[in-house]
Design an enzyme around this catalytic site. Sequence first.
Site, PDB file in Angstrom:
ATOM      1  N   TYR A 157     -14.610   7.031  -5.121  1.00 48.14           N
ATOM      2  CA  TYR A 157     -14.169   7.043  -6.524  1.00 48.14           C
ATOM      3  C   TYR A 157     -12.785   7.682  -6.647  1.00 48.14           C
ATOM      4  O   TYR A 157     -11.905   7.168  -7.353  1.00 48.14           O
ATOM      5  CB  TYR A 157     -15.195   7.815  -7.351  1.00 48.14           C
ATOM      6  CG  TYR A 157     -14.972   7.779  -8.838  1.00 48.14           C
ATOM      7  CD1 TYR A 157     -15.287   6.643  -9.587  1.00 48.14           C
ATOM      8  CD2 TYR A 157     -14.487   8.899  -9.523  1.00 48.14           C
ATOM      9  CE1 TYR A 157     -15.103   6.613 -10.964  1.00 48.14           C
ATOM     10  CE2 TYR A 157     -14.306   8.880 -10.896  1.00 48.14           C
ATOM     11  CZ  TYR A 157     -14.618   7.738 -11.606  1.00 48.14           C
ATOM     12  OH  TYR A 157     -14.429   7.713 -12.975  1.00 48.14           O
ATOM     13  N   LYS A 161      -9.379   5.867  -8.008  1.00 48.43           N
ATOM     14  CA  LYS A 161      -8.670   6.368  -9.187  1.00 48.43           C
ATOM     15  C   LYS A 161      -7.268   6.867  -8.843  1.00 48.43           C
ATOM     16  O   LYS A 161      -6.348   6.767  -9.674  1.00 48.43           O
ATOM     17  CB  LYS A 161      -9.493   7.474  -9.852  1.00 48.43           C
ATOM     18  CG  LYS A 161     -10.811   6.993 -10.455  1.00 48.43           C
ATOM     19  CD  LYS A 161     -10.599   5.882 -11.466  1.00 48.43           C
ATOM     20  CE  LYS A 161     -11.878   5.487 -12.170  1.00 48.43           C
ATOM     21  NZ  LYS A 161     -11.663   4.419 -13.183  1.00 48.43           N
TER      22      LYS A 161
END
Length: 249
Positions: A157, A161
């Site tokens: 993640y 991002k």
Amino acid sequence: MRLENKVALVTGASRGIGATVALRLAQEGADVIVNYVGEENFADARQVQESINALGRRAVLAEGNVADFNSAAEMVEQGVRAFGRIDILVNNAGINRDNLLLRMKEEEWDSVLAVDLKGVFNTTKAVTKYMMKNRYGRIISVSSVVGVAGNAGQANYAAAKAGVIGFTKSVAKELASRNITANAVAPGFIRTSMTDKLGDSAVEGALKMIPLGRMGEPEDIAKAVVFLASEDADYITGQILHVDGGMLM
């Protein structure tokens, strides 16, 4: 009505932050293309559409998987067929598959990168040609403070991002001459269905890192998106707006 006569596409708009963003854009005068994926999300997406219509704005549903290049392109085409153009793109769709690196499966890595990073590329690329033709566009992508600071158990993640941040800055430089801005919002600890599943100890630990002493709300993210989409932010591009209660100051 800062966005009157504008058309916005919000990915992952059937619930959570995406739904709140879609409604807030409509409250500011925009017509909205409500993206969702899968039949299981249709009812929620339809409810968002009806809420936007109740505000006196137009809304269309556009099913599409942002992780799939052709599906993302068709989703954009649906929106253009309905409204003739897209002025604002909000790259909100995202998933998480948290795990420690030593336990992380290849599928957990690949699926998060496919939706959270490649999905931003797919949708932005599909929208850009229309924005360039109109010499106007506002691209706002949802990153995360995790993409700046990292977080144990979220290597996939955080990588996605962080990639969104680099992508945003590059796109901002490429498209500025066509009056297209690209910015990102980096949420901190926001109250969603995902955080509602956390135990009290996890929430208490997170709150200790936030100077304002509370979790954010989806509306906090929506307000930031509206600002970046509006004329108030005409001279802002390539920036990452942290909406985190001071978590990473």
